[in-house]
Design a protein around this motif. Structure first.
Motif, PDB file in Angstrom:
ATOM      1  N   GLY A  30       0.985  -1.048  -0.013  1.00  0.00           N
ATOM      2  CA  GLY A  30       0.048  -0.184   0.042  1.00  0.00           C
ATOM      3  C   GLY A  30       0.911   1.276  -0.037  1.00  0.00           C
ATOM      4  N   ILE A  31      -0.048   2.348  -0.282  1.00  0.00           N
ATOM      5  CA  ILE A  31       0.926   3.729  -0.263  1.00  0.00           C
ATOM      6  C   ILE A  31       0.131   4.693   0.392  1.00  0.00           C
ATOM      7  N   GLY A  32       0.945   5.942   0.646  1.00  0.00           N
ATOM      8  CA  GLY A  32       0.078   6.933   1.083  1.00  0.00           C
ATOM      9  C   GLY A  32      -0.685   6.588   2.401  1.00  0.00           C
ATOM     10  N   GLY A  33      -2.211   7.030   2.507  1.00  0.00           N
ATOM     11  CA  GLY A  33      -2.778   6.835   3.572  1.00  0.00           C
ATOM     12  C   GLY A  33      -3.119   5.180   3.789  1.00  0.00           C
ATOM     13  N   SER A  34      -2.975   4.358   2.627  1.00  0.00           N
ATOM     14  CA  SER A  34      -3.020   2.945   2.887  1.00  0.00           C
ATOM     15  C   SER A  34      -1.736   2.321   3.363  1.00  0.00           C
ATOM     16  N   TYR A  35      -0.629   3.164   4.010  1.00  0.00           N
ATOM     17  CA  TYR A  35       0.833   2.561   4.248  1.00  0.00           C
ATOM     18  C   TYR A  35       1.151   3.449   5.604  1.00  0.00           C
ATOM     19  N   ILE A  84      -2.917  -6.733   0.691  1.00  0.00           N
ATOM     20  CA  ILE A  84      -3.143  -5.712  -0.232  1.00  0.00           C
ATOM     21  C   ILE A  84      -3.922  -4.655   0.139  1.00  0.00           C
ATOM     22  N   ILE A  85      -3.680  -3.217   0.253  1.00  0.00           N
ATOM     23  CA  ILE A  85      -4.430  -2.215   0.698  1.00  0.00           C
ATOM     24  C   ILE A  85      -4.622  -1.183  -0.380  1.00  0.00           C
ATOM     25  N   SER A  86      -5.829  -1.039  -0.729  1.00  0.00           N
ATOM     26  CA  SER A  86      -6.058   0.005  -1.653  1.00  0.00           C
ATOM     27  C   SER A  86      -7.421   0.320  -1.808  1.00  0.00           C
ATOM     28  N   LYS A  87      -7.959   1.458  -1.479  1.00  0.00           N
ATOM     29  CA  LYS A  87      -9.352   1.916  -1.459  1.00  0.00           C
ATOM     30  C   LYS A  87      -9.862   1.698  -3.025  1.00  0.00           C
ATOM     31  N   SER A  88      -8.895   2.551  -3.819  1.00  0.00           N
ATOM     32  CA  SER A  88      -9.419   2.542  -5.221  1.00  0.00           C
ATOM     33  C   SER A  88      -9.225   1.243  -5.980  1.00  0.00           C
ATOM     34  N   GLY A  89      -8.046   0.656  -5.451  1.00  0.00           N
ATOM     35  CA  GLY A  89      -7.519  -0.680  -6.167  1.00  0.00           C
ATOM     36  C   GLY A  89      -6.774  -0.400  -7.441  1.00  0.00           C
ATOM     37  N   THR A  90      -6.689   0.891  -7.885  1.00  0.00           N
ATOM     38  CA  THR A  90      -6.052   1.065  -9.135  1.00  0.00           C
ATOM     39  C   THR A  90      -4.580   2.156  -8.821  1.00  0.00           C
ATOM     40  N   THR A  91      -4.065   2.345  -7.384  1.00  0.00           N
ATOM     41  CA  THR A  91      -3.171   3.203  -7.387  1.00  0.00           C
ATOM     42  C   THR A  91      -1.855   2.511  -7.867  1.00  0.00           C
ATOM     43  N   LEU A  92      -1.207   3.091  -8.777  1.00  0.00           N
ATOM     44  CA  LEU A  92      -0.150   2.610  -9.513  1.00  0.00           C
ATOM     45  C   LEU A  92       0.966   1.696  -8.795  1.00  0.00           C
ATOM     46  N   GLY A 115     -11.248   9.156   4.576  1.00  0.00           N
ATOM     47  CA  GLY A 115     -10.130   9.185   3.438  1.00  0.00           C
ATOM     48  C   GLY A 115      -9.098   8.346   4.018  1.00  0.00           C
ATOM     49  N   GLY A 116      -8.265   8.139   2.826  1.00  0.00           N
ATOM     50  CA  GLY A 116      -6.885   7.587   3.248  1.00  0.00           C
ATOM     51  C   GLY A 116      -5.973   7.941   4.326  1.00  0.00           C
ATOM     52  N   ARG A 117      -5.805   9.454   4.411  1.00  0.00           N
ATOM     53  CA  ARG A 117      -5.017   9.670   5.493  1.00  0.00           C
ATOM     54  C   ARG A 117      -5.541   9.858   6.741  1.00  0.00           C
ATOM     55  N   PHE A 118      -6.913   9.682   7.077  1.00  0.00           N
ATOM     56  CA  PHE A 118      -7.596   9.536   8.196  1.00  0.00           C
ATOM     57  C   PHE A 118      -7.994   8.110   8.525  1.00  0.00           C
ATOM     58  N   LYS A 128       3.239  14.306   8.128  1.00  0.00           N
ATOM     59  CA  LYS A 128       3.385  15.166   6.979  1.00  0.00           C
ATOM     60  C   LYS A 128       2.111  15.023   5.885  1.00  0.00           C
ATOM     61  N   GLN A 129       1.893  13.953   5.916  1.00  0.00           N
ATOM     62  CA  GLN A 129       0.856  13.245   4.765  1.00  0.00           C
ATOM     63  C   GLN A 129      -0.392  14.204   5.252  1.00  0.00           C
ATOM     64  N   LEU A 130      -0.654  13.788   6.608  1.00  0.00           N
ATOM     65  CA  LEU A 130      -1.971  14.236   7.187  1.00  0.00           C
ATOM     66  C   LEU A 130      -2.217  15.776   6.812  1.00  0.00           C
ATOM     67  N   GLY A 165      -0.142  17.921   5.220  1.00  0.00           N
ATOM     68  CA  GLY A 165       0.356  18.436   3.791  1.00  0.00           C
ATOM     69  C   GLY A 165      -0.862  18.134   2.845  1.00  0.00           C
ATOM     70  N   GLU A 166      -1.356  17.091   2.737  1.00  0.00           N
ATOM     71  CA  GLU A 166      -2.606  16.778   2.055  1.00  0.00           C
ATOM     72  C   GLU A 166      -3.764  17.453   2.374  1.00  0.00           C
ATOM     73  N   SER A 167      -4.021  17.769   3.494  1.00  0.00           N
ATOM     74  CA  SER A 167      -5.129  18.291   4.156  1.00  0.00           C
ATOM     75  C   SER A 167      -4.943  19.803   3.898  1.00  0.00           C
ATOM     76  N   ASP A 190     -10.224  16.815   1.025  1.00  0.00           N
ATOM     77  CA  ASP A 190     -10.002  16.328  -0.435  1.00  0.00           C
ATOM     78  C   ASP A 190      -8.379  16.628  -0.793  1.00  0.00           C
ATOM     79  N   GLN A 191      -8.125  16.134  -2.129  1.00  0.00           N
ATOM     80  CA  GLN A 191      -6.681  16.129  -2.356  1.00  0.00           C
ATOM     81  C   GLN A 191      -6.782  16.310  -4.043  1.00  0.00           C
ATOM     82  N   PRO A 192      -7.260  17.342  -4.315  1.00  0.00           N
ATOM     83  CA  PRO A 192      -7.365  17.425  -5.870  1.00  0.00           C
ATOM     84  C   PRO A 192      -6.150  17.566  -6.725  1.00  0.00           C
TER      85      PRO A 192
END
Ligand code: PA5
Length: 423
Positions: free
Chosen positions: A74-79, A130-138, A193-196, A272-274, A276-278, A403-405
């Protein structure tokens, strides 16, 4: 409980933001603010899905019994939440004295680190989450393709009993793959959301497998939820949000989260993710940076003391250590025999206070967050403290903290290069 002090921040009067804090509190609690559909984390420590929680504990026991290596993809909020918690409780060397070993993969596109890990684990018994909310994160998707092949090659039809998917309850590519292959699934709730998401199955399954007490983690978060529920400037969580916004308004646009304990390194990465992305949107926000002291005093210390005066520090202080080293007399000629009988924890404490004095004198405002010790209860409190402070701080700043546009922009550029076959 967490203690928050802003005595050395230079900020005296928090009441300037009294009405803004009330508006932010009401927007969050009444679910009327921007992004309110992603505030499920707010009450999660009390109203989480108890049957899924029990299932996580049962599954974790099963995984612990049947593997030597547990791969968390996983990555980001999923990691970051799971890694932060694991290192906070067991330290960076956890794989030397903990079974199963836990490895985090799919958090970069490095073929070398993926190959290296596969070479290390390929002859061991493996389970995968395997952790991914979307399932399509590269990044996790690429790593999972490789690991799925490895598992099928190694275990044949039994592979599906060793792969666990944490993803959306009703939709997405990973859910479809899990259903087609018969993987057990856990849920990333729609309203988080991922970071929460660290206190959902995203964090809880890997942590339970690693042997952490996830009940104590949730209890700590539940105490924080009660403790930081009041609407007013006496709430320490809101004080932190107010002080950082007042510092920003005074021109301090970088916050450095500092620790004196290496076990907090990944907590800072999660933080930092929490933040920065927020907060980093509409050309607003405080840039979240971090340092590991005293290590970084020998590198970045110079800049913090004498560089541009645009930053403030928030230091995390740990009151009790679970093991210590007493300094004994020595013939090392290092001039340090005056420390005989003192402990390294005491020396670290002197470093923290001395550094704070120097930085404050050098024009770096200093906040202090004190926690009792590095256990699951304190960590649950800290996770919740930061998530709530971040949401309130985002509302004070006038952005949607959920959000994280901006993260879509680079993905579009990257994808157009890859689809176009750019070399
Ligand atoms: O906080 C976020 O939304 C992101 O960091 C995501 O968690 C990250 O991009 C991973 O997304 P996903 O879980 O869909 O793979």
């Amino acid at each position: 409980m967490i203690k928050f002090s802003y005595e050395e921040s230079g900020i005296k009067d928090l009441s300037i933001l009294q009405s803004e804090i009330e508006a932010a509190h009401n927007a969050l609690h009444n679910k009327t603010g921007a992004g309110h559909e992603y505030t499920g984390w707010l009450d999660l420590p009390e109203n989480y899905d108890k049957s899924e929680f029990d299932e996580i504990i049962t599954t974790a026991k099963d995984i612990r019994n049947k593997c030597d290596c547990f791969l968390v993809v996983g990555i980001g909020g999923s990691y970051l939440g799971a890694r932060a918690a694991l290192e906070f409780i067991k330290g960076g060397l956890h794989n030397f004295d903990n079974k199963p070993n836990v490895f985090f993969i799919g958090n970069s596109i490095s073929p070398m680190s993926l190959r290296q890990l596969i070479d290390i684990i390929k002859h061991k018994d493996i389970c995968v989450n395997i952790i991914s909310k979307s399932g399509t994160t590269l990044e996790p998707a690429l790593a999972f393709r490789v690991i799925k092949d490895l598992m099928q090659h190694k275990y044949g039809d039994e592979a599906s009993k060793r792969i666990y998917a944490t993803t959306d309850r009703n939709k997405g590519a990973l859910l479809q793959t899990a259903r087609e292959n018969g993987y057990k699934t856990f849920v990333v709730p729609d309203d988080i959301g991922g970071r929460f998401s660290v206190l959902t199955a995203v964090g809880l399954l890997p942590l339970a497998v690693a042997g952490l007490d996830i009940k104590a983690l949730m209890n700590g978060a539940a105490s924080a939820r009660r403790e930081y529920s009041s609407c007013g400037i006496e709430n320490p969580c809101y004080q932190y949000a107010i002080v950082r916004n007042l510092l920003l308004r005074a021109g301090k646009n970088t916050e450095i989260l500092a620790n004196y304990e290496p076990r907090l390194h990944y907590l800072a990465e999660w933080w930092k993710q929490l933040f920065g992305e927020s907060e980093g949107k509409q050309h607003k926000g405080i840039y979240p940076a971090s340092v590991d002291f005293t290590t970084d005093l020998h590198s970045l210390g110079q800049y913090i003391q004498d560089g541009q005066r645009e930053m403030f520090e928030t230091v995390i202080n740990i009151e009790q250590v679970d093991s210590d080293v007493v300094i004994r007399p020595s013939d090392c000629n290092d001039g340090l025999n005056f420390l005989e009988g003192k402990t390294m924890h005491w020396v670290n404490e002197m470093a923290r206070i001395g550094t704070k004095n120097a930085h404050v004198a050098g024009g770096v405002p200093n906040n202090l967050i004190t926690i009792d010790k590095l256990d699951e209860n304190s960590l649950g409190e800290l996770f919740y403290f930061f998530m709530k402070a971040c949401a309130i701080s985002g509302y004070l700043l006038g952005v949607n903290p959920f959000d994280q546009p901006g993260v879509e922009k680079y993905k579009k550029e990257m994808n157009s290069l890859m689809v176009g076959g750019e070399k």
